[in-house]
Design an enzyme around this catalytic site. Sequence first.
Site, PDB file in Angstrom:
ATOM      1  N   ILE A  90      54.635 -45.570  26.676  1.00 40.13           N
ATOM      2  CA  ILE A  90      55.212 -45.067  27.761  1.00 40.13           C
ATOM      3  C   ILE A  90      55.876 -46.154  28.551  1.00 40.13           C
ATOM      4  O   ILE A  90      56.326 -45.975  29.785  1.00 40.13           O
ATOM      5  CB  ILE A  90      54.614 -44.124  28.476  1.00 40.13           C
ATOM      6  CG1 ILE A  90      53.965 -43.029  27.487  1.00 40.13           C
ATOM      7  CG2 ILE A  90      55.455 -43.350  29.483  1.00 40.13           C
ATOM      8  CD1 ILE A  90      52.872 -42.398  28.347  1.00 40.13           C
ATOM      9  N   PHE A  91      55.954 -47.242  27.831  1.00 42.08           N
ATOM     10  CA  PHE A  91      56.599 -48.732  28.591  1.00 42.08           C
ATOM     11  C   PHE A  91      55.950 -49.013  29.911  1.00 42.08           C
ATOM     12  O   PHE A  91      56.725 -49.385  30.709  1.00 42.08           O
ATOM     13  CB  PHE A  91      58.199 -48.289  28.789  1.00 42.08           C
ATOM     14  CG  PHE A  91      58.777 -47.716  27.470  1.00 42.08           C
ATOM     15  CD1 PHE A  91      58.993 -48.569  26.429  1.00 42.08           C
ATOM     16  CD2 PHE A  91      59.193 -46.544  27.426  1.00 42.08           C
ATOM     17  CE1 PHE A  91      59.690 -48.203  25.177  1.00 42.08           C
ATOM     18  CE2 PHE A  91      59.875 -46.140  26.267  1.00 42.08           C
ATOM     19  CZ  PHE A  91      60.048 -46.975  25.106  1.00 42.08           C
ATOM     20  N   HIS A  92      54.704 -48.992  29.850  1.00 43.08           N
ATOM     21  CA  HIS A  92      53.749 -49.437  31.193  1.00 43.08           C
ATOM     22  C   HIS A  92      52.868 -50.098  30.762  1.00 43.08           C
ATOM     23  O   HIS A  92      52.005 -50.343  31.404  1.00 43.08           O
ATOM     24  CB  HIS A  92      53.363 -48.274  31.729  1.00 43.08           C
ATOM     25  CG  HIS A  92      54.370 -47.440  32.376  1.00 43.08           C
ATOM     26  ND1 HIS A  92      53.876 -46.001  33.056  1.00 43.08           N
ATOM     27  CD2 HIS A  92      55.641 -47.288  32.265  1.00 43.08           C
ATOM     28  CE1 HIS A  92      55.180 -45.401  33.572  1.00 43.08           C
ATOM     29  NE2 HIS A  92      55.976 -46.201  33.092  1.00 43.08           N
ATOM     30  N   PRO A  93      53.075 -51.174  29.749  1.00 44.43           N
ATOM     31  CA  PRO A  93      51.957 -52.103  29.422  1.00 44.43           C
ATOM     32  C   PRO A  93      51.746 -53.160  30.839  1.00 44.43           C
ATOM     33  O   PRO A  93      52.659 -53.373  31.321  1.00 44.43           O
ATOM     34  CB  PRO A  93      52.202 -52.823  28.282  1.00 44.43           C
ATOM     35  CG  PRO A  93      53.719 -52.577  27.922  1.00 44.43           C
ATOM     36  CD  PRO A  93      53.934 -51.343  28.650  1.00 44.43           C
ATOM     37  N   ILE A 130      45.794 -51.005  34.328  1.00 45.68           N
ATOM     38  CA  ILE A 130      46.824 -49.987  34.624  1.00 45.68           C
ATOM     39  C   ILE A 130      46.458 -49.142  35.628  1.00 45.68           C
ATOM     40  O   ILE A 130      45.204 -48.744  35.662  1.00 45.68           O
ATOM     41  CB  ILE A 130      47.266 -49.542  33.184  1.00 45.68           C
ATOM     42  CG1 ILE A 130      48.636 -48.889  33.135  1.00 45.68           C
ATOM     43  CG2 ILE A 130      46.122 -48.584  32.799  1.00 45.68           C
ATOM     44  CD1 ILE A 130      49.022 -48.298  31.950  1.00 45.68           C
TER      45      ILE A 130
END
Length: 168
Positions: A90-93, A130
């Site tokens: 979900i492109f949030h690393p 995160i």
Amino acid sequence: FTASVCDLRPQSRGRIEIRSVNPQEAPLIQPNYLSHPEDLRVVADAIRLTRRIVSAPALQAFKPVEYLPGDSLQSQEQLHEAAARIGTTIFHPVGTCRMGNDGDAVVDAQLRVHGVPGLRIADASIMPRIISGNTCSPTLMIAEKAAQLILNPEKRSQTQKPELTETL
């Protein structure tokens, strides 16, 4: 309609390694998705819960059909395999350049890279963990803080501890 699941607090941890002093050579990235047993349990439970929600009478007028992972997949092992096959970041690393004071931290509270004078990092990679939401706004706040630190270096000496209201 689309229904999807997301583990907001994954336990799995990946790593990034620099392979060369040549900045043109790509780093080795090991994401290790779903490598923690708890993440596998969460994803299987989330798929089952989503199926229960979608099968509710209120949604039957829409004639929902499960496309992925597919309603034929029912066992824990089948759901784990499907999640590994269709899951995404979900492109949030975050966390590859974690902020902190311990030996594994890359940057300090002023976003300075430990051991590299004159270099700061101002993106989501400094987040120790995160967050349970989109990383865009916190990343903008990190960038704003970095701009303040760069433009006003006299505001805090290197030995002064940051105030709680000034930490990221």
